[in-house]
Enzyme design. Sequence first.
Site, PDB file in Angstrom:
ATOM      1  N   TYR A 224      50.768  52.564  56.741  1.00 25.76           N
ATOM      2  CA  TYR A 224      50.561  50.961  56.721  1.00 25.76           C
ATOM      3  C   TYR A 224      49.728  50.487  57.834  1.00 25.76           C
ATOM      4  O   TYR A 224      49.257  49.276  57.896  1.00 25.76           O
ATOM      5  CB  TYR A 224      51.793  50.389  56.373  1.00 25.76           C
ATOM      6  CG  TYR A 224      52.583  50.835  54.988  1.00 25.76           C
ATOM      7  CD1 TYR A 224      51.986  50.391  53.911  1.00 25.76           C
ATOM      8  CD2 TYR A 224      53.499  51.532  55.406  1.00 25.76           C
ATOM      9  CE1 TYR A 224      52.656  50.963  52.815  1.00 25.76           C
ATOM     10  CE2 TYR A 224      54.412  52.043  54.000  1.00 25.76           C
ATOM     11  CZ  TYR A 224      53.788  51.314  52.598  1.00 25.76           C
ATOM     12  OH  TYR A 224      54.516  51.755  51.762  1.00 25.76           O
TER      13      TYR A 224
ATOM     14  N   HIS B 112      47.269  45.890  48.000  1.00 30.05           N
ATOM     15  CA  HIS B 112      48.226  46.832  48.631  1.00 30.05           C
ATOM     16  C   HIS B 112      47.487  47.535  49.834  1.00 30.05           C
ATOM     17  O   HIS B 112      46.307  47.615  49.730  1.00 30.05           O
ATOM     18  CB  HIS B 112      48.392  47.892  47.516  1.00 30.05           C
ATOM     19  CG  HIS B 112      49.081  47.491  46.488  1.00 30.05           C
ATOM     20  ND1 HIS B 112      50.501  47.201  46.576  1.00 30.05           N
ATOM     21  CD2 HIS B 112      48.847  47.087  45.097  1.00 30.05           C
ATOM     22  CE1 HIS B 112      51.062  46.682  45.433  1.00 30.05           C
ATOM     23  NE2 HIS B 112      49.910  46.827  44.512  1.00 30.05           N
ATOM     24  N   LEU B 113      48.241  47.459  50.795  1.00 31.28           N
ATOM     25  CA  LEU B 113      47.589  48.279  52.148  1.00 31.28           C
ATOM     26  C   LEU B 113      47.084  49.603  51.745  1.00 31.28           C
ATOM     27  O   LEU B 113      45.994  50.012  52.173  1.00 31.28           O
ATOM     28  CB  LEU B 113      48.802  48.260  53.282  1.00 31.28           C
ATOM     29  CG  LEU B 113      49.085  46.837  53.828  1.00 31.28           C
ATOM     30  CD1 LEU B 113      50.621  46.645  53.955  1.00 31.28           C
ATOM     31  CD2 LEU B 113      48.274  46.368  54.894  1.00 31.28           C
ATOM     32  N   SER B 114      48.175  50.478  51.411  1.00 30.97           N
ATOM     33  CA  SER B 114      48.085  51.820  51.086  1.00 30.97           C
ATOM     34  C   SER B 114      47.349  52.026  49.708  1.00 30.97           C
ATOM     35  O   SER B 114      47.270  51.182  48.907  1.00 30.97           O
ATOM     36  CB  SER B 114      49.250  52.609  50.999  1.00 30.97           C
ATOM     37  OG  SER B 114      50.090  52.070  50.054  1.00 30.97           O
TER      38      SER B 114
END
Length: 143
Positions: free
Chosen positions: A22, A99-101
């Site tokens: 993250y 979403h970060l990932s």
Amino acid sequence: MKILVLHGPNLNMLGTREPEIYGSMTLGDINTTLMELGKEFGADLKCFQSNHEGALIDALQDAKTWANGVLFNPGGYTHTSVALRDTITALGIPVVEVHLSNVYAREEFRHHSMISAVCRGKIVGFGWRSYTLALRVLAEILE
Ligand code: DQA
């Protein structure tokens, strides 16, 4: 232009939570970056995080009364929450999923989102930049 930036469970732990996935920016850092960027578009941002599904639903319902659009990272609820999907459906303002990932490069249960089909679009996999990209596109849509 008024935008709600909504963060779901465990995103308050950014900075120390699995930084290899993250990143090392805290949620405060991300919110500050977004508010600065928002000024460039004349956008007024309100940022809110909760670990509770009901509080996220309340924030979305409330956004209907004041916001023109929403950036939403529902965290783990992305993959489970019919209730959040129903709220987004009822909103009538554009919601961009963030979403970060790269959820598609991770466990299979993260490949399905309950909310994608009722969001305007989504941005995944670019760390904190997923949020800035999402803000840019949302501001452009709202202009
Ligand atoms: C996440 C991805 C989710 O699968 C996970 O449960 C999160 C964060 C992301 O931003 O990459 O909490 O939404």
